[in-house]
Motif scaffolding. Structure first.
Motif, short mmCIF file in Angstrom:
data_model
loop_
_atom_site.label_atom_id
_atom_site.label_comp_id
_atom_site.label_asym_id
_atom_site.label_seq_id
_atom_site.Cartn_x
_atom_site.Cartn_y
_atom_site.Cartn_z
N GLU A 198 -21.72 -43.28 17.54
CA GLU A 198 -20.30 -43.16 17.32
C GLU A 198 -19.54 -43.82 18.46
N GLU A 199 -18.31 -44.28 18.18
CA GLU A 199 -17.55 -45.01 19.19
C GLU A 199 -16.97 -44.09 20.24
N SER A 200 -16.82 -42.80 19.95
CA SER A 200 -16.21 -41.90 20.90
C SER A 200 -16.75 -40.49 20.71
N LEU A 201 -16.50 -39.65 21.72
CA LEU A 201 -16.76 -38.23 21.52
C LEU A 201 -15.83 -37.70 20.43
N LYS A 202 -16.25 -36.63 19.79
CA LYS A 202 -15.40 -35.98 18.80
C LYS A 202 -15.53 -34.48 18.98
N ASP A 203 -14.45 -33.87 19.42
CA ASP A 203 -14.40 -32.43 19.69
C ASP A 203 -15.43 -32.02 20.73
N PRO A 204 -15.34 -32.57 21.95
CA PRO A 204 -16.24 -32.09 23.01
C PRO A 204 -15.84 -30.68 23.45
N PHE A 205 -16.73 -29.72 23.24
CA PHE A 205 -16.41 -28.33 23.53
C PHE A 205 -17.11 -27.80 24.77
N GLY A 206 -18.13 -28.46 25.25
CA GLY A 206 -18.85 -27.96 26.41
C GLY A 206 -19.24 -29.07 27.35
N VAL A 207 -19.26 -28.77 28.66
CA VAL A 207 -19.69 -29.75 29.65
C VAL A 207 -20.39 -29.02 30.78
N VAL A 217 -22.70 -33.24 27.81
CA VAL A 217 -21.52 -32.93 27.00
C VAL A 217 -21.93 -32.51 25.60
N CYS A 218 -21.35 -31.42 25.13
CA CYS A 218 -21.53 -30.99 23.74
C CYS A 218 -20.57 -31.77 22.86
N ASP A 219 -21.08 -32.77 22.17
CA ASP A 219 -20.27 -33.59 21.25
C ASP A 219 -20.32 -32.89 19.89
N SER A 220 -19.52 -31.85 19.74
CA SER A 220 -19.73 -30.85 18.69
C SER A 220 -19.67 -31.42 17.28
N SER A 221 -18.63 -32.18 16.97
CA SER A 221 -18.48 -32.66 15.59
C SER A 221 -19.43 -33.79 15.25
N HIS A 222 -20.07 -34.38 16.26
CA HIS A 222 -21.13 -35.35 16.02
C HIS A 222 -22.51 -34.70 16.10
N HIS A 223 -22.55 -33.37 16.28
CA HIS A 223 -23.81 -32.61 16.29
C HIS A 223 -24.80 -33.21 17.28
#
Length: 267
Positions: A198-207, A217-223
């Motif tokens: 993916e070109e970018s993070l999407k909804d990073p929720f954890g670091v 980094v938890c890239d949540s919406s990209h699982h």
């Protein structure tokens, strides 16, 4: 133990046996108050950094819960941060003023070496910064924060802007990364998407930050879990599975003393 009591807009502190010792904060937008706080982190001096999520800012307190400063919503880009973006308790602003001229001289003396260092960090980072300057960069729904124990910097999940922002402890902005995933040494045509990512993070929720200064980094919406180097360049990506046949949604991450990562799955 220090806990974000999100629904009650406060932070609660317990001893090792789980006995309550004290709490601080209540609902509001003034310094020291919260609007649905989420992630928090402690440094080696027991400072407490709290993601004041719905107020779009990060707040820092001492170990007794006394307010020190806030960062955001507006993020300054120069190391000479504006007072409108940093709110500090008594004396901190004066300290920064007194540091003023000396800090400028220090930067002048660093001169060419510092410029070369920034060049080595990569063109991609500067392009991201330029884009953020044009758009007006802000903290939007900060959800998680981590301390780098070696540099004493803080990394914040700027969740709605799909990036990670890194700050000095005094609130100065260091860098932002994640809106364009780049590997070190890649050209402008070699972003993550050209490698099937993916070109970018999407909804990073954890670091979290490991002992080498790398960011997990938890890239949540990209699982996915993403590993970045200390300058924000993508090192690797790992699909996050909650079941052998089902993708998970990583929402928070912590590093154990042995270097293993512990990840929460919000699926």
């Amino acid at each position: 133990m220090v806990v974000s009591d999100t629904g009650n807009n406060r932070v609660q502190i317990f001893d090792r046996e789980g006995k309550w010792t004290r709490s601080f904060g209540s609902r509001g937008s003034a310094p020291g108050l919260f609007a649905f706080p989420h992630g928090l982190a402690l440094d080696f001096l027991d400072h407490i950094a709290v993601c004041d999520t719905n107020n779009n800012r990060l707040q820092i307190f001492d170990s007794e819960g006394r307010f020190i400063r806030s960062i955001g919503p507006l993020i300054p880009f120069s190391h000479s941060s504006s007072s409108s973006s940093l709110t500090a308790s008594g004396g901190d602003g004066d300290d920064r003023d007194q540091e003023g001229e000396g800090e400028e001289n220090g930067r002048d003396q660093e001169g060419e070496g510092e410029e070369n260092g920034r060049d080595q960090e990569g063109e991609g980072e500067e392009n991201d910064r330029d884009q953020d300057r044009e758009e007006g960069h802000e903290l939007q729904f900060p959800f998680s924060v981590a301390f780098d124990m070696s540099s004493h910097r803080l990394a914040v999940c700027n969740t709605k802007r799909n990036c990670i922002d890194v700050f000095e402890f005094d609130g100065r902005h260091v860098r932002s990364f994640g809106r364009k995933l780049k590997r070190k040494g890649s050209s402008m045509g070699e972003e993550g998407s050209s490698k099937g990512e993916e070109e970018s993070l999407k909804d990073p929720f954890g670091v979290a930050i490991d002992c080498d200064g790398n960011f997990i980094v938890c890239d949540s919406s990209h699982h996915s879990l993403r590993l970045f180097d200390p300058h924000g360049f993508l090192l690797s990506s790992f699909p996050f599975m909650s079941h052998p046949s089902r993708s998970g949604s990583p929402s928070s991450v912590a590093i154990e003393s042995d270097g293993n990562a512990v990840v929460c799955d919000s699926t």
